[in-house]
Scaffold this active site. Structure first.
Site, PDB file in Angstrom:
ATOM      1  CG  ASP A  40      -2.006   1.045   1.152  1.00  0.00           C
ATOM      2  OD1 ASP A  40      -2.553   1.266   0.055  1.00  0.00           O
ATOM      3  OD2 ASP A  40      -2.320   1.633   2.199  1.00  0.00           O
ATOM      4  CD  GLU A  65       2.218   8.563   4.846  1.00  0.00           C
ATOM      5  OE1 GLU A  65       2.539   9.757   4.719  1.00  0.00           O
ATOM      6  OE2 GLU A  65       1.318   8.016   4.163  1.00  0.00           O
ATOM      7  CG  ASN A  92      10.656  10.361  -1.514  1.00  0.00           C
ATOM      8  OD1 ASN A  92       9.708  10.044  -2.237  1.00  0.00           O
ATOM      9  ND2 ASN A  92      11.402  11.425  -1.741  1.00  0.00           N
ATOM     10  CG  ASP A 118      -0.794  15.774  -1.119  1.00  0.00           C
ATOM     11  OD1 ASP A 118      -1.492  16.542  -1.806  1.00  0.00           O
ATOM     12  OD2 ASP A 118      -0.136  16.144  -0.136  1.00  0.00           O
ATOM     13  CE  LYS A 122      -0.806  26.828  -5.668  1.00  0.00           C
ATOM     14  NZ  LYS A 122       0.019  27.694  -4.805  1.00  0.00           N
ATOM     15  CG  ASP A 154     -11.356  12.411  -2.783  1.00  0.00           C
ATOM     16  OD1 ASP A 154     -10.167  12.394  -3.159  1.00  0.00           O
ATOM     17  OD2 ASP A 154     -11.707  12.940  -1.712  1.00  0.00           O
TER      18      ASP A 154
END
Length: 211
Positions: A40, A65, A92, A118, A122, A154
């Site tokens: 994940d 994460e 990372n 995330d 921009k 979403d």
């Protein structure tokens, strides 16, 4: 379970996150390191994997994460529950995924999830998004034939970008008809997914199979 407060956005291109992961000794992490692995990417607080690890004891689960306090807390929860098929790593993904995957037991990577990453809205921040072409190449190399990548967001443009990057790689074939999957094929929804659907808002989902 205490809730750790952390920054919502972490820039993976900042100097702080440029040190790749050291090699992992998987036999010290999992009770049965040769079980199939579910990876994940961007696991946040890790609740999704906690539930999955309970439901599927014959799989190993690995959450990646970039926000270290979340990883520390998630591993505490795992220890409290005594789960030996679950681990969280602070890393990372953009500079550590290849070395991480190449150290896994051969043929173990069988399922990958990237859920509600995330969005970095921009255009000048597009390189900060998780699903870069390099990540698709690395997953194509290490995922077993028949292995699955499940994507959901979403934010429609994020979902489209992720879907199109996997669709462009010849090793991946999209499953299902229509533009998006109507339902999550996994037995556990994420907290973000539940919240989005409770608000009556759409979730954009796609599944790819490694050929």
């Amino acid at each position: 379970m205490a809730v750790v407060r952390v920054r919502q956005h972490v820039n993976p291109l900042s100097q702080k996150y440029q040190t790749p992961l050291s090699p992992i000794e998987w036999e010290k992490i999992y009770a049965k390191p040769n079980q199939p692995l579910h990876l994940d990417i961007g696991c946040a607080r890790g609740r999704f994997l906690l539930s999955m690890a309970k439901i599927e004891p014959n799989w190993n689960f690995l959450g990646l994460e970039i926000r270290e306090p979340l990883v520390i807390e998630a591993n505490k929860w795992r220890d409290e529950l005594g789960l030996t098929n679950l681990h969280y790593l602070f890393c990372n993904v953009n500079n550590s995924l290849r070395s991480l995957l190449s150290s896994l037991p051969k043929g173990s990577l069988q399922r990958v999830t990237i859920q509600f990453p995330d969005p970095w809205f921009k255009n000048r921040h597009a390189k900060r998004r998780i699903v870069q072409p390099e990540l698709v190449v690395e997953l194509a190399e290490f995922l077993i034939p028949g292995g699955i990548v499940f994507l959901q967001s979403d934010i429609e443009f994020v979902a489209v970008e992720m879907r199109d990057r996997f669709a462009l790689h010849p090793a991946f074939q999209r499953r299902g008809a229509g533009e998006w999957l109507a339902e999550n094929p996994l037995p556990v929804p994420t907290e973000r997914e539940i919240g989005t659907m409770n608000k009556g808002e759409p979730v954009y989902r796609a599944v790819f199979e490694k050929l």
